[in-house]
Write an enzyme that holds these catalytic residues in place. Structure first.
Site, PDB file in Angstrom:
ATOM      1  CD1 TRP A 180      -0.597   1.711   2.912  1.00 13.05           C
ATOM      2  CD2 TRP A 180       0.092  -0.259   3.450  1.00 13.05           C
ATOM      3  NE1 TRP A 180      -0.035   1.682   4.414  1.00 13.05           N
ATOM      4  CE2 TRP A 180       0.531   0.526   4.532  1.00 13.05           C
ATOM      5  CE3 TRP A 180       0.695  -1.739   3.511  1.00 13.05           C
ATOM      6  CZ2 TRP A 180       1.336   0.099   5.609  1.00 13.05           C
ATOM      7  CZ3 TRP A 180       1.410  -2.262   4.443  1.00 13.05           C
ATOM      8  CH2 TRP A 180       1.702  -1.225   5.763  1.00 13.05           C
ATOM      9  CG  ASP A 232       3.229  -5.670   5.129  1.00 12.69           C
ATOM     10  OD1 ASP A 232       3.418  -4.628   5.950  1.00 12.69           O
ATOM     11  OD2 ASP A 232       1.952  -6.207   4.761  1.00 12.69           O
TER      12      ASP A 232
END
Lengths: 180, 395
Positions: A109, A128
């Site tokens: 994101w 991540d």
């Protein structure tokens, strides 16, 4: 019967143009354009620079007004304006590197964060690190321009461990992509 | 003849001594009697079973790290059991009360190996595994009410998937089979629409409605009515399956109501702050207002049409902050009828769908607060019991 004749139409247009212009006239108009050219940039036309966003303190979010650029293990570090989760900087990794053994997700994101040092907005990819248990240290939740699930690329609750060997979430990095 | 009580032939000292010896003998006889009759070993008992789910029950998703859904009865404040679930799973309750459904993802070697996505079915009485229904994928997020919804009176389930393309998996719960995958680009948060399929909120600010029955599902979109990036609608909204309505709340506090159907209609919005007699909020920095927020910031009581909203003060883009007040909004009257300060700021709120409704609040302290929804009196304060999404039984 009158039929469509493109040749005749073209000839008519050219003859009308030739009748209303002269070689001298064309030169005069080109000259005028050359003389007036330096004035163009100040004319009231829409330019890309006119859309430059307001970076005054009054236009900044709470996060941006209070952000710092020295310590990337703190939630108020400027790149973390839309991060959510454990900071990899606190888990053995770094601002843009995974801790040992963890795998960087190729997708992420994003957030648009303002660097307090130069006042510019930068696109930050929150990638991540995956494949290890939740680090659970330095948990931060920046929410600048963070939206809901129907705009997933701006939602920071989704587990973004796509394309990695394991989808287990470990921590999050904040990779600078470029100016926004 | 009068009976004359004669004196005992023993002396006073001897009588005392005899009494003491008798008393000691008596005392000594107590353990002797117990030794002859020890406690019996506990019999082998079956695990406790439960009734069908009740409207007074609340199901507490235990959070990001700790799996499972704890069941509490808001009448007694007691924990009744736990619906097993893996982390990042979603729970749904069978409307017939016979099963609990958990949409979840597990791997053959813990977090490694082959990924397996499924709806796991648990018996509502024993909470034991009944069966598994394999599905081709689902989103890993947790904390949302509308990623796994049940439609058609319990016959159909819709499972939202993000991989990271957006789609919905349709499951026939009656037959226990995955039916089909419907691509749903740019939309999420599913609302069952009776006789049609489902609706979803979209990134262009519209409400998409999907007719699922046809071989090629038909997706129509309403005119855009909200800004998905500047003033988004919280994806934990209010939904009334029986009346086919939804109550949407945006980050700034605009309230929309939608009448769902093949062609949904959406009302003009009103400001929850204006409904409370305070200044409406905006998106400008440095403007401090009351804003709605939290993880699950809205609970909708279907019987009264009242919404309970977690509110906090601050600037814009603080939409995940816990609520320091709970506002009771009469949606039809567009009026905030009560504001309740919260000592323990809450990250989630739910309401039981009973006439004597109870409010359930997940406090930042980790305490689950159970309040009477009329008097706001705190009935129970359950420490270490709060967590993620709260679910109650909805008719």
């Amino acid at each position: 019967m009158k039929t469509f004749n493109p040749d005749a139409m073209g000839e008519k247009l050219l003859r009308r143009f030739a009748g209303g212009t002269s070689r001298r006239g064309i030169l005069a108009r080109l000259g005028l354009a050359l003389v007036a050219a330096p004035v163009f940039p100040v004319l009231p036309v829409s330019r890309a620079s006119a859309a430059k966003p307001d970076r005054s303190p009054e236009a900044k979010t709470t996060f941006a007004r209070n952000a710092q650029s020295k310590d990337d293990t703190k939630c108020d570090y400027w790149r973390y304006c839309a991060i959510d989760g454990s900071l990899c900087s606190c888990c053995g990794g770094g601002l843009n590197r995974c801790p040992p053994g963890a795998e960087h997700s190729p997708v992420s994101w994003v957030g648009t964060c303002i660097n307090p040092d130069d006042g510019r907005a930068y696109l930050i990819a929150y990638r991540d690190c995956c494949g290890k248990a939740y680090c659970n240290k330095c948990d931060c939740d920046g929410t600048d321009r963070e939206t809901q699930l129907y705009v997933p690329q701006l939602n920071n609750d989704v587990i973004w461990c796509f394309g990695t060997t394991s989808m287990e979430y470990h921590c999050s990095t904040a990779v600078l992509v470029g100016t926004a | 003849m009068m009976k004359v009580q004669g004196k005992s032939p023993l002396s006073a000292r001897a009588r005392y001594t005899a009494a003491a010896v008798s008393a000691l003998a008596l005392l000594g006889s107590v353990p002797a009697a117990h030794a002859a009759d020890p406690l019996q070993p506990d019999p082998e008992l079956e695990a406790v079973t439960l009734s069908a789910p009740k409207p007074s029950w609340v199901f507490v998703e235990r959070g990001f790290v700790v799996p499972g859904n704890s069941i509490y009865d808001t009448e007694t404040g007691k924990m009744l059991g736990m619906v097993e679930a893996s982390t990042l799973s979603d729970l749904s309750i069978d409307p017939a009360g016979k099963a609990y459904y958990v949409s979840e993802s597990i791997w053959t070697k813990g977090w490694r190996g082959t990924r397996q996505d499924m709806i796991t079915v648990y018996d509502s009485a024993t909470l034991k595994l009944k069966t598994e229904i394999a599905i081709p994928g689902r989103i890993l997020i947790g904390g949302r009410k509308f990623n796994f919804v049940i439609a058609d009176e319990g016959k159909t389930a819709y499972v939202y998937n993000l991989d990271p393309a957006s789609s919905v998996n349709v499951v026939d719960l009656a037959k226990g089979k995955f039916v089909k995958k419907i691509e749903l680009p740019g939309c999420a948060s599913l609302m069952p629409v009776t006789g049609v399929g489902f609706s979803a909120l979209c990134s262009d600010g519209s409400l998409a409605t999907v007719k699922t029955a046809a071989a090629k599902p038909e997706i129509t979109r309403s005119a855009p009515f909200f800004s998905a990036t500047n003033d988004p609608i919280f994806d934990n909204f209010g939904y009334d399956g029986a009346k086919q309505t939804a109550v949407f709340l945006t980050y700034t506090g605009q309230v929309y109501t939608a009448k769902l159907g093949a062609t949904p209609t959406i009302s003009e919005p009103f400001s929850i702050q204006a409904a409370a007699g305070v200044s409406p909020a905006d998106t400008k920095p440095l403007d401090v207002h009351w804003y709605p927020g939290a993880r699950q910031g809205l609970a909708y009581h279907l019987g009264t049409g009242h919404a309970f909203v977690l509110m906090h003060t601050g600037e814009y883009w603080t939409h995940k902050e816990s609520g320091t007040e709970l506002w009771e909004l009469d949606v039809a009257a567009k009026k905030v009828v009560k504001r309740i300060p919260l000592e323990d700021p809450a990250s989630a709120v739910a309401v039981t769908q009973e006439p004597n409704a109870k409010l359930i609040l997940s406090g930042e302290s980790g305490t689950l607060h159970i309040l009477d929804a009329k008097t706001f009196e705190e009935k129970f304060k359950l420490e270490k019991s709060a967590g993620g999404v709260l679910r109650t039984l909805e008719p």
